[in-house]
Design a protein around this motif. Structure first.
Motif, short mmCIF file in Angstrom:
data_model
loop_
_atom_site.label_atom_id
_atom_site.label_comp_id
_atom_site.label_asym_id
_atom_site.label_seq_id
_atom_site.Cartn_x
_atom_site.Cartn_y
_atom_site.Cartn_z
N THR A 113 0.89 -1.20 0.00
CA THR A 113 0.11 0.24 -0.08
C THR A 113 0.97 1.15 -0.13
O THR A 113 1.97 1.20 0.57
CB THR A 113 -1.08 -0.03 1.24
OG1 THR A 113 -0.09 -0.15 2.46
CG2 THR A 113 -1.83 -1.19 0.96
N SER A 117 -2.21 6.64 -0.98
CA SER A 117 -3.16 5.87 -1.88
C SER A 117 -2.52 5.05 -2.74
O SER A 117 -1.22 5.15 -3.30
CB SER A 117 -4.30 6.64 -2.25
OG SER A 117 -3.98 7.21 -3.57
N SER A 119 -1.98 1.03 -4.54
CA SER A 119 -1.47 -0.33 -4.30
C SER A 119 -0.81 -1.11 -5.30
O SER A 119 -0.98 -0.91 -6.39
CB SER A 119 -2.60 -1.37 -3.58
OG SER A 119 -3.48 -1.67 -4.67
N TYR A 164 5.77 3.03 -0.82
CA TYR A 164 4.86 1.61 -0.68
C TYR A 164 5.48 0.66 0.32
O TYR A 164 6.69 0.43 0.00
CB TYR A 164 4.49 1.18 -2.27
CG TYR A 164 3.62 1.95 -2.88
CD1 TYR A 164 2.36 1.69 -3.14
CD2 TYR A 164 4.24 3.23 -3.70
CE1 TYR A 164 1.61 2.46 -4.09
CE2 TYR A 164 3.51 3.98 -4.42
CZ TYR A 164 2.20 3.76 -4.65
OH TYR A 164 1.28 4.57 -5.40
#
Length: 175
Positions: A113, A117, A119, A164
């Motif tokens: 993630t 925002s 993924s 991420y």
């Protein structure tokens, strides 16, 4: 004149000798203790994390691959950046008795993630030892296992810039 003959060679004497030998053989009972079972304890420690480094994506996305050798490549519309962020394969130290057969089972679906925002999907697909291997190092020394993977990257709208992160699970099965 009397003739004397030896009674040692008679059938009855031979039977006594044979039965006597059989009795002697079976009266000796060999006793031994079985070796204790070899302790099969497998210990796995994380020595280095999997890191894909810095990259950017364009309109169509693509993949970033870090193989078990630590080499990094990209496919599609992904551009690898060298901005001080180091990339690396994961390194696991596996301690077990020499000759232990170990199979590595990766987690089937891994999602990373993003901080802004978005993924990405990670697949673990590269092993320096192969997915099944036989340990060679004797404890306390470890068998190094480098693990690499493929990161599926979307376009800029699906994967905006940011960090991420995620975790994955490997199961080391002793056979």
């Amino acid at each position: 004149m009397k003739i004397a003959y030896n009674r040692i060679g008679t059938k009855k004497t031979i039977n006594y000798v044979i039965f006597g030998l059989i009795f002697i053989v079976f009266s000796f009972c060999a006793k031994a203790q079985e070796n204790p079972p070899i302790p099969v304890q497998v210990e796995v420690n994380t020595a280095r994390f999997l890191n894909f480094g810095a990259f950017t994506t364009g309109i169509s996305g693509g993949t970033v691959i870090v193989n078990s050798n630590g080499a990094r490549t990209a496919t599609g519309d992904v551009v690898l950046l060298n901005m001080g962020e180091q990339f690396s394969a994961a390194l696991f130290d596996v301690t077990a008795n020499p000759g232990t057969i170990i199979q590595i089972q990766p987690q089937s679906s891994i999602t990373l993630t993003g901080s802004n925002s978005g993924s990405m999907t990670l697949s673990i697909d590269s092993y320096s030892t192969g997915q099944t291997f036989i340990t060679t190092a004797s404890p306390p020394f470890a068998n190094p296992v480098d693990v690499g993977g493929t990161l599926s990257v979307g376009d800029l709208s699906a994967n905006p810039p940011g960090q991420y992160s995620g975790t994955f699970t490997l199961t080391f099965i002793q056979q």
